[in-house]
Design a protein around this motif. Structure first.
Motif, PDB file in Angstrom:
ATOM      1  N   SER A 121      20.093 -21.299  28.699  1.00  0.00           N
ATOM      2  CA  SER A 121      21.144 -22.215  29.152  1.00  0.00           C
ATOM      3  C   SER A 121      21.681 -21.858  30.533  1.00  0.00           C
ATOM      4  O   SER A 121      22.871 -22.012  30.807  1.00  0.00           O
ATOM      5  CB  SER A 121      22.283 -22.264  28.135  1.00  0.00           C
ATOM      6  OG  SER A 121      21.801 -22.693  26.886  1.00  0.00           O
ATOM      7  N   ARG A 123      22.010 -22.435  34.597  1.00  0.00           N
ATOM      8  CA  ARG A 123      22.003 -23.567  35.504  1.00  0.00           C
ATOM      9  C   ARG A 123      20.724 -23.550  36.324  1.00  0.00           C
ATOM     10  O   ARG A 123      20.135 -22.487  36.550  1.00  0.00           O
ATOM     11  CB  ARG A 123      23.209 -23.484  36.429  1.00  0.00           C
ATOM     12  CG  ARG A 123      24.504 -23.680  35.705  1.00  0.00           C
ATOM     13  CD  ARG A 123      25.650 -23.657  36.679  1.00  0.00           C
ATOM     14  NE  ARG A 123      26.894 -23.846  35.946  1.00  0.00           N
ATOM     15  CZ  ARG A 123      28.027 -23.280  36.282  1.00  0.00           C
ATOM     16  NH1 ARG A 123      28.102 -22.498  37.334  1.00  0.00           N
ATOM     17  NH2 ARG A 123      29.107 -23.494  35.567  1.00  0.00           N
ATOM     18  N   ARG A 125      20.130 -23.667  39.456  1.00  0.00           N
ATOM     19  CA  ARG A 125      20.175 -22.747  40.606  1.00  0.00           C
ATOM     20  C   ARG A 125      19.972 -21.298  40.154  1.00  0.00           C
ATOM     21  O   ARG A 125      19.268 -20.529  40.808  1.00  0.00           O
ATOM     22  CB  ARG A 125      21.500 -22.900  41.333  1.00  0.00           C
ATOM     23  CG  ARG A 125      21.576 -22.064  42.566  1.00  0.00           C
ATOM     24  CD  ARG A 125      22.868 -22.303  43.310  1.00  0.00           C
ATOM     25  NE  ARG A 125      22.845 -21.501  44.519  1.00  0.00           N
ATOM     26  CZ  ARG A 125      23.565 -21.740  45.563  1.00  0.00           C
ATOM     27  NH1 ARG A 125      24.376 -22.775  45.575  1.00  0.00           N
ATOM     28  NH2 ARG A 125      23.512 -20.958  46.611  1.00  0.00           N
ATOM     29  N   GLU A 126      20.592 -20.913  39.052  1.00  0.00           N
ATOM     30  CA  GLU A 126      20.421 -19.556  38.524  1.00  0.00           C
ATOM     31  C   GLU A 126      18.985 -19.333  38.063  1.00  0.00           C
ATOM     32  O   GLU A 126      18.419 -18.262  38.267  1.00  0.00           O
ATOM     33  CB  GLU A 126      21.396 -19.310  37.371  1.00  0.00           C
ATOM     34  CG  GLU A 126      22.851 -19.306  37.800  1.00  0.00           C
ATOM     35  CD  GLU A 126      23.804 -19.374  36.625  1.00  0.00           C
ATOM     36  OE1 GLU A 126      23.454 -19.999  35.591  1.00  0.00           O
ATOM     37  OE2 GLU A 126      24.900 -18.809  36.728  1.00  0.00           O
TER      38      GLU A 126
END
Length: 152
Positions: A121, A123, A125-126
């Motif tokens: 879960s 994001r 970008r992460e």
């Protein structure tokens, strides 16, 4: 038996896995027992000279004994332009460091890394920041598993 040392198995050469990229290289290492792989911070590309120097520093600091570079094969197993680029990089690396450099089929490692990171879960970008190094860890894991299976 109480007080007896635990047998941990044979010590293995530590591997540095590299998921080659034009913007960044994903990096991962194996443990000294040859059982697990661990993503490392990715290497943001600068130029070949600086990138190779940074990899040499990692090799020295982490007592790396061999290198595995992901080879991007086409789905039919043939090599395309990116595979040629990776082999050129691998050749330059082998001229810089005094270690064996091998190649490992990396088909679908990025997709497997993306699935793993999506399940966490994170994001988008992460996930992008971690994807290449997780893919490198998958490369190292596949080498370790193959070597374990061939020794049985």
């Amino acid at each position: 038996m109480a007080g007896s040392p635990r047998h941990r198995g044979p010590v293995h050469d530590r591997i540095l896995g590299i998921d080659y990229g034009r913007v960044r290289h994903g990096l991962a290492t194996s443990d000294g027992l040859g059982m697990t792989s661990h993503p490392q911070p990715h290497l943001r590309r600068k130029n070949d000279e600086e990138d190779l120097a940074t990899i040499q520093t990692i090799i020295d600091e982490q007592d790396i004994c061999r290198l595995v570079i992901g080879l991007p094969l086409n789905m039919d197993g043939t090599e395309g332009f990116m595979a040629e680029e990776v082999r050129r990089f691998g050749h330059a690396l082998s001229q810089t460091v005094d270690l064996p450099v091998t190649y490992e089929d990396e088909r679908l490692t990025t997709e497997e890394a993306e699935e793993f990171l999506s399940a966490m879960s994170l994001r988008p970008r992460e996930r992008r920041k971690l994807r290449d190094s997780v893919a490198a860890a998958i490369l190292v894991r596949s080498v370790l598993e193959r070597e374990k299976n061939s020794s049985n």
